[in-house]
Design a protein around this motif. Structure first.
Motif, PDB file in Angstrom:
ATOM      1  N   ILE A 178     -14.402  11.595   1.435  1.00  0.00           N
ATOM      2  CA  ILE A 178     -13.759  10.343   1.029  1.00  0.00           C
ATOM      3  C   ILE A 178     -12.270  10.446   1.340  1.00  0.00           C
ATOM      4  O   ILE A 178     -11.602  11.386   0.914  1.00  0.00           O
ATOM      5  CB  ILE A 178     -13.969  10.068  -0.469  1.00  0.00           C
ATOM      6  CG1 ILE A 178     -15.459   9.974  -0.782  1.00  0.00           C
ATOM      7  CG2 ILE A 178     -13.262   8.775  -0.889  1.00  0.00           C
ATOM      8  CD1 ILE A 178     -15.773   9.962  -2.262  1.00  0.00           C
ATOM      9  N   TYR A 179     -11.782   9.475   2.079  1.00  0.00           N
ATOM     10  CA  TYR A 179     -10.353   9.421   2.395  1.00  0.00           C
ATOM     11  C   TYR A 179      -9.800   8.090   1.898  1.00  0.00           C
ATOM     12  O   TYR A 179     -10.386   7.031   2.136  1.00  0.00           O
ATOM     13  CB  TYR A 179     -10.131   9.540   3.905  1.00  0.00           C
ATOM     14  CG  TYR A 179      -8.707   9.245   4.344  1.00  0.00           C
ATOM     15  CD1 TYR A 179      -7.650  10.062   3.944  1.00  0.00           C
ATOM     16  CD2 TYR A 179      -8.421   8.156   5.155  1.00  0.00           C
ATOM     17  CE1 TYR A 179      -6.344   9.794   4.345  1.00  0.00           C
ATOM     18  CE2 TYR A 179      -7.121   7.885   5.567  1.00  0.00           C
ATOM     19  CZ  TYR A 179      -6.089   8.710   5.156  1.00  0.00           C
ATOM     20  OH  TYR A 179      -4.800   8.439   5.543  1.00  0.00           O
ATOM     21  N   VAL A 180      -8.685   8.160   1.176  1.00  0.00           N
ATOM     22  CA  VAL A 180      -8.002   6.959   0.703  1.00  0.00           C
ATOM     23  C   VAL A 180      -6.618   6.932   1.347  1.00  0.00           C
ATOM     24  O   VAL A 180      -5.776   7.789   1.062  1.00  0.00           O
ATOM     25  CB  VAL A 180      -7.877   6.933  -0.833  1.00  0.00           C
ATOM     26  CG1 VAL A 180      -7.153   5.663  -1.277  1.00  0.00           C
ATOM     27  CG2 VAL A 180      -9.251   7.014  -1.484  1.00  0.00           C
ATOM     28  N   GLN A 181      -6.408   5.977   2.240  1.00  0.00           N
ATOM     29  CA  GLN A 181      -5.100   5.806   2.859  1.00  0.00           C
ATOM     30  C   GLN A 181      -4.227   4.992   1.908  1.00  0.00           C
ATOM     31  O   GLN A 181      -4.540   3.855   1.575  1.00  0.00           O
ATOM     32  CB  GLN A 181      -5.210   5.076   4.196  1.00  0.00           C
ATOM     33  CG  GLN A 181      -3.850   4.858   4.871  1.00  0.00           C
ATOM     34  CD  GLN A 181      -3.918   3.949   6.087  1.00  0.00           C
ATOM     35  OE1 GLN A 181      -4.964   3.391   6.402  1.00  0.00           O
ATOM     36  NE2 GLN A 181      -2.798   3.779   6.759  1.00  0.00           N
ATOM     37  N   LEU A 182      -3.125   5.590   1.458  1.00  0.00           N
ATOM     38  CA  LEU A 182      -2.188   4.910   0.570  1.00  0.00           C
ATOM     39  C   LEU A 182      -0.959   4.485   1.351  1.00  0.00           C
ATOM     40  O   LEU A 182      -0.562   5.149   2.318  1.00  0.00           O
ATOM     41  CB  LEU A 182      -1.760   5.845  -0.567  1.00  0.00           C
ATOM     42  CG  LEU A 182      -2.868   6.356  -1.490  1.00  0.00           C
ATOM     43  CD1 LEU A 182      -2.300   7.363  -2.474  1.00  0.00           C
ATOM     44  CD2 LEU A 182      -3.537   5.220  -2.220  1.00  0.00           C
ATOM     45  N   ASP A 183      -0.345   3.397   0.913  1.00  0.00           N
ATOM     46  CA  ASP A 183       0.874   2.971   1.593  1.00  0.00           C
ATOM     47  C   ASP A 183       2.034   3.916   1.300  1.00  0.00           C
ATOM     48  O   ASP A 183       2.970   4.024   2.081  1.00  0.00           O
ATOM     49  CB  ASP A 183       1.247   1.538   1.193  1.00  0.00           C
ATOM     50  CG  ASP A 183       1.462   1.386  -0.302  1.00  0.00           C
ATOM     51  OD1 ASP A 183       0.614   1.867  -1.070  1.00  0.00           O
ATOM     52  OD2 ASP A 183       2.472   0.775  -0.706  1.00  0.00           O
ATOM     53  N   ASN A 184       1.971   4.624   0.158  1.00  0.00           N
ATOM     54  CA  ASN A 184       3.033   5.559  -0.202  1.00  0.00           C
ATOM     55  C   ASN A 184       2.509   6.453  -1.313  1.00  0.00           C
ATOM     56  O   ASN A 184       1.361   6.296  -1.752  1.00  0.00           O
ATOM     57  CB  ASN A 184       4.296   4.807  -0.658  1.00  0.00           C
ATOM     58  CG  ASN A 184       5.577   5.594  -0.392  1.00  0.00           C
ATOM     59  OD1 ASN A 184       5.552   6.806  -0.192  1.00  0.00           O
ATOM     60  ND2 ASN A 184       6.697   4.904  -0.384  1.00  0.00           N
ATOM     61  N   THR A 185       3.325   7.388  -1.786  1.00  0.00           N
ATOM     62  CA  THR A 185       2.936   8.192  -2.946  1.00  0.00           C
ATOM     63  C   THR A 185       4.006   8.177  -4.030  1.00  0.00           C
ATOM     64  O   THR A 185       3.905   8.924  -5.004  1.00  0.00           O
ATOM     65  CB  THR A 185       2.658   9.660  -2.540  1.00  0.00           C
ATOM     66  OG1 THR A 185       3.819  10.206  -1.905  1.00  0.00           O
ATOM     67  CG2 THR A 185       1.468   9.752  -1.613  1.00  0.00           C
ATOM     68  N   ILE A 186       5.022   7.328  -3.884  1.00  0.00           N
ATOM     69  CA  ILE A 186       6.044   7.187  -4.906  1.00  0.00           C
ATOM     70  C   ILE A 186       6.344   5.693  -5.070  1.00  0.00           C
ATOM     71  O   ILE A 186       6.594   4.989  -4.083  1.00  0.00           O
ATOM     72  CB  ILE A 186       7.308   8.006  -4.572  1.00  0.00           C
ATOM     73  CG1 ILE A 186       8.359   7.862  -5.670  1.00  0.00           C
ATOM     74  CG2 ILE A 186       7.885   7.652  -3.222  1.00  0.00           C
ATOM     75  CD1 ILE A 186       9.501   8.874  -5.538  1.00  0.00           C
ATOM     76  N   TYR A 187       6.257   5.220  -6.306  1.00  0.00           N
ATOM     77  CA  TYR A 187       6.342   3.789  -6.592  1.00  0.00           C
ATOM     78  C   TYR A 187       7.212   3.554  -7.818  1.00  0.00           C
ATOM     79  O   TYR A 187       7.463   4.467  -8.612  1.00  0.00           O
ATOM     80  CB  TYR A 187       4.951   3.201  -6.883  1.00  0.00           C
ATOM     81  CG  TYR A 187       3.940   3.390  -5.789  1.00  0.00           C
ATOM     82  CD1 TYR A 187       3.734   2.409  -4.827  1.00  0.00           C
ATOM     83  CD2 TYR A 187       3.161   4.543  -5.725  1.00  0.00           C
ATOM     84  CE1 TYR A 187       2.780   2.570  -3.823  1.00  0.00           C
ATOM     85  CE2 TYR A 187       2.217   4.717  -4.731  1.00  0.00           C
ATOM     86  CZ  TYR A 187       2.033   3.732  -3.783  1.00  0.00           C
ATOM     87  OH  TYR A 187       1.095   3.900  -2.789  1.00  0.00           O
ATOM     88  N   GLN A 188       7.620   2.297  -7.993  1.00  0.00           N
ATOM     89  CA  GLN A 188       8.189   1.888  -9.264  1.00  0.00           C
ATOM     90  C   GLN A 188       7.233   0.894  -9.912  1.00  0.00           C
ATOM     91  O   GLN A 188       6.422   0.248  -9.224  1.00  0.00           O
ATOM     92  CB  GLN A 188       9.577   1.261  -9.090  1.00  0.00           C
ATOM     93  CG  GLN A 188       9.598  -0.076  -8.370  1.00  0.00           C
ATOM     94  CD  GLN A 188      10.911  -0.795  -8.527  1.00  0.00           C
ATOM     95  OE1 GLN A 188      11.557  -0.716  -9.568  1.00  0.00           O
ATOM     96  NE2 GLN A 188      11.319  -1.511  -7.490  1.00  0.00           N
TER      97      GLN A 188
END
Length: 940
Positions: A63-73
C-alpha cells in the motif's frame, strides 16, 4: 511473463584461493569481475526451479499513499492518492476493492477514518485538519482486510507534523526546570504541572519515561506548591529521554480531537555517536576477505557522516573508511583469528573507538558484485564438506533460483540480472541438511521496468497568478491507456523542508515496503544525480540486514484465514450471543433496508445457526442508516435480538523508534513561512473594506436542536459520546447503556453498584459530587434511576457530560419530589442521554425483532479547487492566494499519443515551484519525474 535466464558456473578453487589469500583486493576484484571467461572447470550446477514459484507472502498487498506534504498547519487539507499493488510484481491489485485509511493523533486516537473504493487498485481522497487540532506528530495509516493474513508488515504508516500556530507554546508547557546532573549516575530532574493542560487534574500523576531501550513508569505525588517533582536515575548510555503523561488517564474516546497526552523529549547527550558493523554474510571469518558495512547514528537515531581508520590491537592502520551523508558505508577486511579490530574516529578533537565483531574460526562468506548484466557471486568457506551446497534466490516471496553445487571451499557463479525482478533480492546459502550457512540482500536494478516520463512547460519563469501549461508525455512504448498518473504542483521550499522524511512511489514500492524499520531519506537511493547510489544501496542492504526483510519467513502454504473485501457487508447473528438455544429453531427471514442514495431492500433466510450476511451496493456517504427486522414465514415480527459483527481495525500503537522528530530548524523555517502567509490573510480580513467578525467557537460535536436546548438550559457539554461510537465499543455481552459506560469509559463516569441483587447502578462523574440524569432533556425521577441501566445502547443517539451545570435546582421537584433541596457546597453535574425516539426514559417503544443502526460508506473524492485568473482585475489582487498546494490532479488520463496537457494558474508565492509526476502501469512498471520552474512578482 518470466524471462529466460542463463547461469554460468566456474569452479577454480585452488587458483582463486591463492589470489584470495595472497593478493590485494583490487587484484581479487579484477579476477572476480573479468576472470570468469578464462577460468572454467566442469563443476556440476543444477537449477531445479524451471519457473519462479509463488509463496504465501507473494500475494500480500503493498500500500502506497502519496501525500502532498508531511508538514501542515491546522485548517489545511491533506491531499492523497492511494495505490494498492500486488506484492510480487507491483502491479495494481485486483484482490481488494476496499481500502481503510485513518488519521491518528499523538494520543493514539483515530480522529478520522475513511473507506475508499478501489478501482483497479487506485483511489484518492483528502483529510481536513480541523483548527481545533493540537500541534504534534500524527500518523496516516492505511490497510486492507486481506493484509491481516500477514500481520502488520504490509500496513502503510507515515508520520506527519501538524502545527497549530494559535497555540501559545510557552503558556502550555507543563514540564519545566529540566536538569540532567552528570554525576556518577546521571539523574534527570524536572517540575511537572499537569493542571497547565487540565486545570481540574488532581491526584497522583503516572509518568512514563522512554529512554529508547526501555520504558519505565513512576507515580508522582504533588508537593505543597501543587508541583509534581521528578528525580529519576537514567540507565547507562542514555542519549535522550521522552517524558509522557496523560491528564485523562487511558481514555481514548472522550474528547475526540482534543489530545490529552503531553510529551517532552529531552536530549541527554548531544555528542552521542554509535557505529554498528555488519559483515557480509553475517559474520567475520578467519582469513576470508569480507565486505563490512557500517552505520553511524547520532543521538536522534539519524545518520551522521564520518570518516576514520580501522586498526588492529597493535594500533596498526588496516584500512580506512568514509561514510555517505546518511552515515552508511563499507570497507574490506581480511580478519585473523584471535586479532581484535576497532574503528577510530576523531570528532571535535576527541578520539572515539568502536570495536568490530571478533572473527570466527569456521564459517562462510558470501560476496556479491552487481554488474550491469549479471550478479557475480563468490562463496568462500574455511571448511570443505562432502555434501551439496545450494544457493537460492528469492524476491517478494517468489523463488527464482535453487542452484546446487558440489561442495568446495570456494564456489563462484553468476546469475543473469534479467532473470530477477527489479528490487531487493534475498540470497540464501544452505547445506544438504537444509541448514542456512549465510544470507545476503542484494538490490537488482532493471531500468526497463521503469516508465520514462517527461515534463515540458511553456515557460521557465512565470508571474504570480499567470497560467502555466505543462505537457506530460510518456517517453516509452508503454500503452497510455494502461497508465495511471498523478500531478502535484507545490511550493518547492515547503517540500524541501521535509522531503528527506517521506518516500515517493519508486522508493516505497522497491525499498520501504519491503524492509522493516525506519529508512532515512529513502528517495536518496534513487536520485539519478547521486553517482554512488548503487554502492549506497548495497551498504543499506547489508546494514538494514536480511533479518528486517519482510519476506524472510515465507512459506509455500497458500491458505489464507482472512478474505479480501470486495463489497460493503452487513453481517452478524440473531438471538442471544452466548446462548445457542435461543437462536432460531425454524427458518426465519431477516429483512433489511439500507438508506443510501436510494432505499435498497434486502432479504435473507436465517437457519438455526442464526448467522446472516448481506453484501450491499456501493454507498458514497460517510454513514448510511439501516433498518432490520426478523419475521417468520408469514411475515409476522418475531422478537429476536439482532446482533451486528464488530468491524475489525488494527490496534493503534505508535512505533516511536520509526517516528523521527523534525529538527527544530525545519519547524521554525516552516512556521516563519506560514505565519507570513497567515498575516497577509489576516490583514485582508480586517481591511477597511471588510468586516472583522468575532471568532466563532468551534465545537467537536453536532449541534442538534435538542443539544442546543440543553446548552441553553444546562450549559455546554464537557464531553460528548456519539451513539455510533458507543455501539462500536460496546461489548457483545452488554445489557444496556450503563454496562457499556462502565466497561469502556471508567475514567470519565463512575458506574457504582447501589444494590447487588437485583443489580442497581448509579452514574456519577468523577469531577462532581452529585450527578443528575436527564433523558432527552427530561429529568428522571429518582425512584426510576434503576430503569436507566436497561436503556439499550443501540437506542442512544448521543450522551452529553456536563460538568459545569448551570441552574442546578431547576429540576429539584421533578427529580426529588420536592423543591426543598440544598446541595450545599457539593458540585453538581448533568448526564444528558439523547435517545433516537427523543421522548424520554419511557418514550422508547421497541418493535419486536427490530434493529436500527448505521453502516460506514465510501468516502467521496473531493475535487481540488483551482482558481481561474483568465481575467484579472486590480480588485482581484486584494484577496490573497496562498494555497498550500498550487495544483493537484490525482488521476489523469493520457491521450492516444501518451500525452496530457495540464493548465492551471500560479498563486501569490514567489520563488521556485516543484512539479511532481508519479505513474504506474497495469503490469507494475513505475515512474517518477520532477520539474522546477520559477515564479516572480507580478506587475500590478
Amino acid at each position: 511473463m518470466w524471462e529466460y535466464y542463463d547461469i554460468w558456473q566456474y569452479n577454480f578453487s585452488t587458483f582463486i584461493k591463492f589470489f584470495y589469500m595472497r593478493f590485494n583486493f583490487t587484484s581479487f576484484l579484477y579476477l572476480l569481475i573479468f576472470g570468469f571467461s578464462s577460468l572454467y572447470t566442469d563443476a556440476q550446477i543444477i537449477n531445479n526451479i524451471a519457473k519462479p514459484s509463488l509463496t504465501k507472502h507473494s500475494l500480500a498487498e503493498k500500500i502506497y499513499v502519496q501525500l502532498d506534504n508531511t508538514i501542515y498547519q491546522t485548517g489545511e487539507t491533506i491531499w492523497f492518492k492511494t495505490i494498492v499493488s500486488r506484492s510480487y510484481d507491483n502491479s495494481p491489485s485486483d484482490i481488494s476493492e476496499i481500502l481503510h485509511i485513518e488519521l491518528i493523533d499523538f494520543n493514539e486516537t483515530i480522529i478520522e477514518k475513511k473507506l475508499l473504493k478501489l478501482k483497479e487498485g487506485i483511489a484518492s481522497g483528502s483529510f481536513e485538519l480541523q483548527k481545533s487540532y493540537k500541534s504534534g506528530k500524527y500518523i496516516i495509516r492505511a490497510y486492507t482486510n486481506w493484509n491481516r493474513n500477514f500481520e502488520e508488515d504490509f500496513m502503510f504508516s507515515q508520520s506527519i507534523d501538524v502545527l497549530n500556530l494559535k497555540e501559545k507554546e510557552g503558556s502550555r508547557n507543563p514540564i519545566i526546570n529540566v536538569i540532567v546532573n552528570a554525576d556518577e549516575e546521571k539523574t534527570l530532574t524536572a517540575d511537572i504541572n499537569p493542571r497547565v493542560i487540565n486545570p481540574k487534574y488532581k491526584g497522583k500523576l503516572k509518568l512514563y519515561i522512554d529512554t529508547g531501550n526501555s520504558i519505565d513508569s513512576v507515580e508522582l505525588s504533588k508537593n505543597k506548591e501543587n508541583i509534581y517533582k521528578l528525580s529519576y536515575t537514567l540507565p547507562e548510555n542514555t542519549t535522550q529521554a521522552e517524558l509522557r503523561f496523560n491528564t485523562q488517564k487511558s481514555n481514548k474516546i472522550f474528547g475526540s480531537g482534543t489530545p490529552d497526552e503531553h510529551t517532552k523529549r529531552i536530549v541527554i547527550d548531544k555528542d552521542y555517536l554509535d557505529i554498528q558493523f555488519f559483515p557480509e554474510g553475517g559474520k567475520l571469518v578467519n582469513n576470508l576477505l569480507s565486505t563490512v558495512a557500517f552505520k553511524t547514528i547520532d543521538y536522534q537515531g539519524l545518520g551522521y557522516k564520518i570518516s576514520g581508520n580501522i586498526k588492529d590491537e597493535k594500533d596498526n592502520v588496516v584500512t580506512t573508511f568514509n561514510s555517505n551523508k546518511l552515515g552508511l558505508g563499507t570497507f574490506k577486511l581480511l580478519p585473523k583469528l584471535g586479532d581484535k579490530y576497532y574503528a577510530e574516529v576523531k570528532l571535535n578533537g576527541v578520539i572515539y573507538k568502536y570495536s568490530l565483531p571478533i572473527a570466527n574460526n569456521i564459517g562462510n562468506v558470501l560476496s556479491v558484485v552487481n554488474l550491469k548484466d549479471d550478479i557475480r557471486i563468490l562463496l568462500a568457506s574455511t571448511k570443505k564438506s562432502n555434501g551439496i551446497i545450494r544457493i537460492q534466490t528469492e524476491s517478494k516471496g517468489v523463488k527464482y533460483h535453487n542452484l546446487s553445487f558440489k561442495s568446495n571451499d570456494t564456489i563462484t557463479t553468476a546469475i543473469s540480472s534479467k532473470s530477477l525482478p527489479d528490487g531487493i533480492i534475498k540470497m540464501t546459502v544452505l547445506n544438504d541438511k537444509e541448514q542456512i550457512l549465510c544470507e545476503r540482500l542484494v538490490f537488482n536494478t532493471k531500468p526497463n521496468n521503469r516508465i520514462a516520463l517527461n515534463i515540458v512547460s511553456d515557460n521557465e519563469v512565470y508571474n504570480q497568478r499567470e497560467k502555466t501549461i505543462l505537457k506530460i508525455k510518456l517517453g516509452s512504448l508503454q500503452a497510455p491507456d494502461s497508465t495511471s498518473l498523478s500531478v502535484l504542483v507545490i511550493d518547492k521550499e515547503k517540500v524541501d523542508i521535509s522531503k528527506a522524511y517521506k518516500p515517493n512511489l519508486i522508493s516505497h514500492l522497491l525499498l520501504s515496503s519491503e524492509l522493516k524499520g525506519f529508512i532515512e531519506n529513502p528517495t536518496y537511493y534513487f536520485d539519478s544525480t547521486n553517482k554512488n547510489r548503487m554502492l549506497d544501496l548495497d551498504a543499506l542492504m547489508l546494514s538494514q540486514g536480511w533479518r528486517n526483510y519482510k519476506y524472510q519467513n515465507t512459506i509455500a502454504n497458500t491458505n489464507y484465514r482472512f478474505n479480501a473485501e470486495k463489497r460493503l457487508v452487513v453481517s452478524g447473528t440473531i438471538g442471544e450471543y452466548f446462548n445457542p438455544k435461543k437462536r432460531p429453531k425454524t427458518p426465519l427471514d431477516l429483512n433489511m433496508i439500507v438508506y443510501g442514495k436510494s432505499e435498497d431492500v434486502y432479504k435473507q433466510e436465517i437457519d438455526s445457526s442464526g448467522r446472516y450476511y448481506f453484501e450491499v451496493g456501493d454507498i458514497f456517504k460517510p454513514r448510511a442508516e439501516l433498518f432490520m427486522q426478523v419475521v417468520n414465514k408469514k411475515g409476522e415480527p418475531i422478537d429476536f435480538n439482532i446482533n451486528l459483527d464488530k468491524k475489525w481495525h488494527p490496534k493503534v500503537s505508535f512505533k516511536r523508534e520509526h517516528i523521527v522528530d523534525l529538527p527544530s530548524q525545519i519547524i521554525s523555517t516552516f512556521t516563519e513561512r506560514v505565519e507570513t502567509e497567515n498575516k497577509i490573510q489576516r490583514d485582508y480580513e480586517v481591511a477597511s473594506n471588510t468586516i472583522a467578525l468575532d471568532e466563532v467557537k468551534l465545537r467537536d460535536y453536532k449541534l442538534t436542536p435538542a443539544r442546543e436546548k440543553s446548552i441553553e438550559l444546562h450549559g455546554e457539554p464537557t464531553y460528548v459520546v456519539e451513539g455510533k461510537e458507543l455501539i462500536e465499543v460496546a461489548p457483545d455481552w452488554n445489557f444496556g447503556v450503563y454496562s457499556v459506560l462502565k466497561s469502556k469509559y471508567p475514567d470519565k463516569i463512575r458506574i457504582r453498584t447501589v444494590h447487588a441483587i437485583p443489580p442497581w447502578y448509579y452514574a456519577k462523574l468523577y469531577n462532581s459530587d452529585i450527578t443528575l440524569v436527564l433523558i432527552d432533556n427530561i429529568p428522571v425521577y429518582y425512584e426510576d434511576y434503576d430503569e436507566i441501566q436497561n436503556l439499550p445502547a443501540e437506542e442512544v443517539s448521543s450522551i452529553d457530560i456536563i460538568e459545569k451545570a448551570k441552574d442546578v435546582y431547576r429540576y429539584a421537584s421533578d427529580i426529588f419530589g420536592t423543591g426543598n433541596i440544598n446541595f450545599g457546597t457539593n458540585s453538581v453535574s448533568y448526564l444528558n442521554i439523547y435517545t433516537k425516539s427523543g421522548k424520554g426514559l419511557f418514550g422508547i417503544t421497541k418493535t419486536e425483532g427490530v434493529r436500527t443502526d448505521e453502516i460506514a460508506g465510501f468516502s467521496k473524492s473531493v475535487e481540488f479547487y483551482a482558481p481561474n485568473y483568465e481575467t484579472l482585475s486590480n480588485q482581484d489582487w486584494v484577496i490573497p492566494d496562498n494555497r498550500s498546494v498550487i495544483h493537484w490532479s490525482p488521476n489523469i488520463t493520457l491521450n492516444s499519443k501518451g500525452e496530457y496537457i495540464l493548465e492551471y494558474y500560479n498563486d501569490d508565492h514567489i520563488g521556485e515551484v516543484l512539479v511532481i509526476v508519479e505513474a504506474i502501469t497495469k503490469d507494475g512498471k513505475i515512474g517518477y519525474v520532477e520539474k522546477t520552474y520559477t515564479v516572480k512578482e507580478a506587475e500590478r
